[in-house]
Design a protein around this motif. Structure first.
Motif, PDB file in Angstrom:
ATOM      1  N   ILE A 194     -52.088 -28.733 -30.779  1.00 16.60           N
ATOM      2  CA  ILE A 194     -50.669 -28.828 -31.068  1.00 16.60           C
ATOM      3  C   ILE A 194     -49.987 -27.474 -31.233  1.00 16.60           C
ATOM      4  O   ILE A 194     -48.781 -27.361 -31.095  1.00 16.60           O
ATOM      5  N   GLY A 195     -50.752 -26.397 -31.539  1.00 12.68           N
ATOM      6  CA  GLY A 195     -50.135 -25.085 -31.743  1.00 12.68           C
ATOM      7  C   GLY A 195     -51.101 -23.954 -31.463  1.00 12.68           C
ATOM      8  O   GLY A 195     -52.308 -24.153 -31.279  1.00 12.68           O
ATOM      9  N   ARG A 196     -50.569 -22.727 -31.428  1.00 16.24           N
ATOM     10  CA  ARG A 196     -51.372 -21.559 -31.061  1.00 16.24           C
ATOM     11  C   ARG A 196     -52.516 -21.318 -32.035  1.00 16.24           C
ATOM     12  O   ARG A 196     -53.652 -21.042 -31.632  1.00 16.24           O
ATOM     13  N   ASN A 197     -52.222 -21.382 -33.340  1.00 14.92           N
ATOM     14  CA  ASN A 197     -53.272 -21.129 -34.336  1.00 14.92           C
ATOM     15  C   ASN A 197     -54.401 -22.141 -34.210  1.00 14.92           C
ATOM     16  O   ASN A 197     -55.582 -21.792 -34.320  1.00 14.92           O
ATOM     17  N   THR A 198     -54.014 -23.399 -33.970  1.00 16.77           N
ATOM     18  CA  THR A 198     -55.026 -24.442 -33.818  1.00 16.77           C
ATOM     19  C   THR A 198     -55.877 -24.199 -32.579  1.00 16.77           C
ATOM     20  O   THR A 198     -57.093 -24.442 -32.581  1.00 16.77           O
ATOM     21  N   VAL A 199     -55.253 -23.692 -31.520  1.00 15.34           N
ATOM     22  CA  VAL A 199     -56.003 -23.372 -30.306  1.00 15.34           C
ATOM     23  C   VAL A 199     -57.065 -22.319 -30.593  1.00 15.34           C
ATOM     24  O   VAL A 199     -58.242 -22.475 -30.222  1.00 15.34           O
ATOM     25  N   GLU A 200     -56.677 -21.233 -31.260  1.00 13.83           N
ATOM     26  CA  GLU A 200     -57.614 -20.151 -31.560  1.00 13.83           C
ATOM     27  C   GLU A 200     -58.767 -20.640 -32.433  1.00 13.83           C
ATOM     28  O   GLU A 200     -59.941 -20.334 -32.175  1.00 13.83           O
ATOM     29  N   LYS A 201     -58.435 -21.386 -33.478  1.00 13.78           N
ATOM     30  CA  LYS A 201     -59.464 -21.880 -34.396  1.00 13.78           C
ATOM     31  C   LYS A 201     -60.408 -22.851 -33.693  1.00 13.78           C
ATOM     32  O   LYS A 201     -61.635 -22.818 -33.897  1.00 13.78           O
ATOM     33  N   THR A 202     -59.843 -23.734 -32.871  1.00  5.27           N
ATOM     34  CA  THR A 202     -60.667 -24.723 -32.176  1.00  5.27           C
ATOM     35  C   THR A 202     -61.581 -24.052 -31.153  1.00  5.27           C
ATOM     36  O   THR A 202     -62.760 -24.418 -31.020  1.00  5.27           O
ATOM     37  N   ALA A 203     -61.044 -23.074 -30.426  1.00  7.09           N
ATOM     38  CA  ALA A 203     -61.858 -22.358 -29.441  1.00  7.09           C
ATOM     39  C   ALA A 203     -63.035 -21.665 -30.121  1.00  7.09           C
ATOM     40  O   ALA A 203     -64.177 -21.701 -29.622  1.00  7.09           O
ATOM     41  N   GLN A 204     -62.783 -21.017 -31.261  1.00  7.00           N
ATOM     42  CA  GLN A 204     -63.855 -20.337 -31.981  1.00  7.00           C
ATOM     43  C   GLN A 204     -64.870 -21.338 -32.520  1.00  7.00           C
ATOM     44  O   GLN A 204     -66.084 -21.090 -32.459  1.00  7.00           O
ATOM     45  N   TRP A 205     -64.376 -22.448 -33.048  1.00  4.87           N
ATOM     46  CA  TRP A 205     -65.263 -23.492 -33.576  1.00  4.87           C
ATOM     47  C   TRP A 205     -66.204 -24.003 -32.482  1.00  4.87           C
ATOM     48  O   TRP A 205     -67.420 -24.134 -32.695  1.00  4.87           O
ATOM     49  N   LEU A 206     -65.655 -24.272 -31.296  1.00  4.13           N
ATOM     50  CA  LEU A 206     -66.484 -24.789 -30.208  1.00  4.13           C
ATOM     51  C   LEU A 206     -67.470 -23.733 -29.704  1.00  4.13           C
ATOM     52  O   LEU A 206     -68.600 -24.056 -29.324  1.00  4.13           O
ATOM     53  N   LYS A 207     -67.057 -22.457 -29.707  1.00  6.26           N
ATOM     54  CA  LYS A 207     -68.005 -21.382 -29.364  1.00  6.26           C
ATOM     55  C   LYS A 207     -69.164 -21.363 -30.341  1.00  6.26           C
ATOM     56  O   LYS A 207     -70.331 -21.232 -29.950  1.00  6.26           O
ATOM     57  N   ASP A 208     -68.833 -21.475 -31.629  1.00  4.98           N
ATOM     58  CA  ASP A 208     -69.872 -21.474 -32.666  1.00  4.98           C
ATOM     59  C   ASP A 208     -70.833 -22.652 -32.494  1.00  4.98           C
ATOM     60  O   ASP A 208     -71.995 -22.578 -32.908  1.00  4.98           O
ATOM     61  N   GLU A 209     -70.317 -23.735 -31.897  1.00  6.20           N
ATOM     62  CA  GLU A 209     -71.154 -24.918 -31.673  1.00  6.20           C
ATOM     63  C   GLU A 209     -71.955 -24.826 -30.371  1.00  6.20           C
ATOM     64  O   GLU A 209     -72.661 -25.764 -30.007  1.00  6.20           O
ATOM     65  N   GLY A 210     -71.794 -23.716 -29.644  1.00  2.24           N
ATOM     66  CA  GLY A 210     -72.618 -23.493 -28.461  1.00  2.24           C
ATOM     67  C   GLY A 210     -71.978 -23.845 -27.133  1.00  2.24           C
ATOM     68  O   GLY A 210     -72.671 -23.869 -26.100  1.00  2.24           O
ATOM     69  N   PHE A 211     -70.669 -24.098 -27.107  1.00  2.00           N
ATOM     70  CA  PHE A 211     -69.989 -24.422 -25.853  1.00  2.00           C
ATOM     71  C   PHE A 211     -69.372 -23.168 -25.243  1.00  2.00           C
ATOM     72  O   PHE A 211     -68.938 -22.259 -25.965  1.00  2.00           O
ATOM     73  N   THR A 212     -69.310 -23.110 -23.917  1.00  2.00           N
ATOM     74  CA  THR A 212     -68.639 -21.993 -23.251  1.00  2.00           C
ATOM     75  C   THR A 212     -67.148 -22.303 -23.215  1.00  2.00           C
ATOM     76  O   THR A 212     -66.720 -23.220 -22.518  1.00  2.00           O
ATOM     77  N   THR A 213     -66.382 -21.533 -23.956  1.00  2.00           N
ATOM     78  CA  THR A 213     -64.997 -21.892 -24.243  1.00  2.00           C
ATOM     79  C   THR A 213     -64.091 -20.669 -24.218  1.00  2.00           C
ATOM     80  O   THR A 213     -64.489 -19.585 -24.650  1.00  2.00           O
ATOM     81  N   LEU A 214     -62.861 -20.846 -23.736  1.00  2.00           N
ATOM     82  CA  LEU A 214     -61.814 -19.833 -23.819  1.00  2.00           C
ATOM     83  C   LEU A 214     -60.522 -20.483 -24.287  1.00  2.00           C
ATOM     84  O   LEU A 214     -60.350 -21.701 -24.175  1.00  2.00           O
ATOM     85  N   ALA A 215     -59.604 -19.655 -24.791  1.00  2.00           N
ATOM     86  CA  ALA A 215     -58.317 -20.147 -25.287  1.00  2.00           C
ATOM     87  C   ALA A 215     -57.204 -19.844 -24.294  1.00  2.00           C
ATOM     88  O   ALA A 215     -57.315 -18.941 -23.458  1.00  2.00           O
ATOM     89  N   TYR A 216     -56.108 -20.605 -24.394  1.00  2.00           N
ATOM     90  CA  TYR A 216     -54.936 -20.383 -23.545  1.00  2.00           C
ATOM     91  C   TYR A 216     -53.699 -20.856 -24.303  1.00  2.00           C
ATOM     92  O   TYR A 216     -53.595 -22.035 -24.652  1.00  2.00           O
ATOM     93  N   HIS A 217     -52.761 -19.937 -24.567  1.00  2.00           N
ATOM     94  CA  HIS A 217     -51.492 -20.332 -25.189  1.00  2.00           C
ATOM     95  C   HIS A 217     -50.437 -19.269 -24.912  1.00  2.00           C
ATOM     96  O   HIS A 217     -50.742 -18.152 -24.474  1.00  2.00           O
ATOM     97  N   ALA A 218     -49.190 -19.600 -25.179  1.00  2.00           N
ATOM     98  CA  ALA A 218     -48.061 -18.737 -24.824  1.00  2.00           C
ATOM     99  C   ALA A 218     -48.025 -17.441 -25.627  1.00  2.00           C
ATOM    100  O   ALA A 218     -47.351 -16.482 -25.227  1.00  2.00           O
ATOM    101  N   GLY A 219     -48.748 -17.376 -26.743  1.00  2.00           N
ATOM    102  CA  GLY A 219     -48.751 -16.159 -27.549  1.00  2.00           C
ATOM    103  C   GLY A 219     -49.656 -15.070 -27.007  1.00  2.00           C
ATOM    104  O   GLY A 219     -49.623 -13.930 -27.486  1.00  2.00           O
TER     105      GLY A 219
END
Length: 621
Positions: free
Chosen positions: A237-262
């Protein structure tokens, strides 16, 4: 003289035949007629203006909302040898001048521009100096004030028919309710345009929508783990949530990147390309990512937060399974999401009328979340389409029905109220009437008042009842009439004995409670059911036996990926997964057998046929 469209389709793009309705649209536009094309994501809308642009004399001017979307289509056209270019603000002045020289020399088949560029006086002057094959308006719901991605500069396109009356205009979109369709035609001055509409149904996509709970994060992990190695998007829903979710999924072992207007343009571009090229499996993004993105092998979409509207949700989930293979979606919602969405609408810069529309669209999304019947049927009803089947067998409710209770008394009360006072009130007014004495509705009779008083329900419950009536087709929101609600034919039928079922679960989504649906869902404990393709689908998140295919299919994929790397293109430009899957099943041994595979034309056989036939021969041996 116009070229033959089938010849262009085969020689330029490698396809032997058009998809349903594509051929009709192409011939209609080649003949010089206007068209509005409504096709679901992945339905082949872009081919409806690409082929006529090549066939007709002159250049096709394509108006597109995003530079990234333009570039994606330009890469595709360049790969297939079509002369195409764009003019946009990210280009250097020398590059722009080079494109203009090619344009004036008649060397281009298609030119892509943003609506802002189209409105530019210099560009308007340039249009007067060239032969124009057609005007194509991509993502045309952006034209409409009722569309979920309204862009004011798109309104200037209404001048097209005045300035270029003899040039055909083709507008295409994947998400438009009936009001938006009418507004597109009006805004573009295309009253005589023929409307081409295929079904919005995407039967290969599975839908699951759940209230958030303490278990939701683990449910997401389980969902993603079952699809590890596959490509998907997680929308937040928002930029901060994107960053936190991307990091959380990385920590869980998934290959992940973030994308948002900021993020910087360069970082966004790099992350998008890494996802598009398959270097990472998961992109965590806001809605800043995705419009028109052509990545065919996306296998799943996750919404940890409630989307802003049903159109937005359907377009975002529709980015999965563009190749026609099975794809899964998982959506969560709770009171906090709804409050946040409502605050965003309230604080927005839109007019009162547009805010009413946004509230109504959010309610439509919630109606699908709360519905007790097939989610697919509710979604298609919103887009003006009747779904004949009683069950789609590919949404969580059809796989494991929810508990219901008789809601006929509530439905009758609302229908009788609107029949008496008319369609001059919105959902808020009706809920206010049901629960307070300060409603705008003053003219209802005492019998109507007594009917509401006899029902023991609070405000948030009445809100839910009305949303469920809307999603079931008993009521209709008139977006062009201030978001007022009217009764449909199905709603009138309730007064004549038709029953209406309500969701029996207490989903308190408009109160200040910390979580939604604390009571376990009737679906959560349901056993897993086998699908026809051998996959196993749980009632909430579907867990497949394996994300991989047969050894031959995996070998064909590896060869496809190798070819794509060598050529520096996206792998699905070489060939789609669906064609590889059919190849692995049919095992063609020569070119004449290979061309029978759907999606493999002579052009692909000439470039890649030997490589794939060699793989099949090795496995046959």
């Amino acid at each position: 003289m116009a070229l033959n469209p089938l010849t262009v389709l085969k020689q330029a793009f490698g396809f032997d035949s058009f998809r349903p309705l594509q051929g009709e649209v192409v011939n209609h536009v080649i003949d010089g007629n206007d068209a509005l094309v409504l096709m679901p994501t992945g339905g082949g809308k872009s081919m409806c203006y690409m082929v006529p642009s090549i066939c007709r004399d002159g250049v096709g001017i394509i108006v597109s909302p995003l530079i990234s979307l333009m570039q994606d289509q330009l890469d595709f056209l360049e790969f297939h040898g079509v002369e195409a270019a764009s003019l946009n603000s990210s280009m250097s002045l020398s590059d722009q001048n080079e494109v203009k020289e090619r344009l004036l020399a008649g060397e281009l088949d298609l030119l892509y521009v943003t609506p802002e560029r189209f409105s530019n006086a210099q560009f308007q002057k340039l249009l007067g100096e060239i032969d124009i094959a057609l005007f194509g308006i991509d993502e045309s719901h952006c034209v409409s004030q009722w569309g979920h991605d309204f862009r004011p500069d798109y309104r200037n396109l209404g001048l097209l028919k005045q300035k270029f009356p003899s040039v055909p205009v083709i507008a295409v979109t994947a998400t438009a309710d009936p009001e938006t369709v009418d507004d597109i035609l009006l805004s573009l001055d295309m009253a005589d345009a023929k409307v081409f509409k295929t079904s919005f149904d995407r039967p290969n996509i599975s839908y699951t929508i759940k209230p958030k709970s303490k278990k939701s994060k683990q449910e997401i992990i389980d969902f993603l783990t079952a699809r590890k190695g596959e490509s998907g998007i997680v929308y937040c829903i928002g930029r901060n949530t994107v960053e936190k979710t991307a990091q959380w999924l990385k920590d869980e072992g998934f290959t992940t990147l973030a994308y948002h207007a900021g993020m910087s343009d360069a970082d966004r571009y790099d992350n998008q390309q890494a996802f598009m090229d398959g270097q990472v499996d998961i992109l965590v993004a806001t809605v800043a990512f995705g419009m028109g993105i052509d990545k065919s092998d996306i296998r799943f979409i996750v919404h940890p937060d409630l989307p802003s509207s049903l159109e937005a949700w359907y377009q975002e989930t529709g980015r999965a399974g563009r190749d026609g293979l099975n794809a899964d979606t998982l959506t969560f919602y709770n009171a906090g999401d709804i409050s946040k969405r409502r605050r965003m609408i309230h604080k927005g810069n839109g007019s009162t009328s547009n805010k009413r529309t946004s509230y109504a669209k959010l309610d439509a999304m919630l109606g699908v979340c709360e519905t007790v019947s097939c989610r697919r049927k509710a979604v298609l009803s919103y887009f003006g389409e009747t779904y004949a089947a009683t069950s789609c067998a590919n949404c969580d409710i059809c796989k494991s029905p929810v508990q219901t209770r008789d809601g006929t008394a509530e439905a009758k009360a609302v229908v009788n109220l609107l029949n008496e006072v008319g369609d001059r009130y919105d959902a808020y007014d009706i809920v206010s009437y049901a629960c307070t004495s300060t409603s705008k509705i003053k003219t209802a009779s005492s019998a109507i008042r007594d009917a509401f008083n006899a029902i023991d329900a609070k405000g948030h419950e009445w809100s839910s009842y009305i949303r469920q009536m809307l999603s079931s087709g008993l009521l209709k929101v008139n977006l062009a009439n201030y978001g007022y609600i009217s009764v449909t034919e199905a709603g009138q039928a309730v007064l004549n004995g038709a029953a209406f079922e309500l969701n029996a679960e207490k989903v308190q989504i408009e109160t200040t409670v910390k979580k939604v649906g604390s009571k376990p869902s009737a679906r959560s404990a349901a056993p897993r059911k086998p699908r026809e393709d051998g996959d196993y689908v749980s009632s909430g998140t579907s867990r497949r036996k394996s994300s991989k295919g047969s050894p031959l299919l995996e070998a064909l994929r590896r060869e496809r990926n190798r070819l794509a790397r060598e050529m520096g293109v996206k792998k699905y430009y070489v060939i789609h997964d669906s064609a590889l899957k059919e190849m692995s099943e049919q095992r063609p041994r020569n070119g004449s057998e290979l061309i029978a595979i759907k999606g493999v034309g002579q052009a692909k056989i000439d470039r890649f046929g030997t490589a794939f036939l060699n793989v099949i021969e090795r496995y046959a041996a």
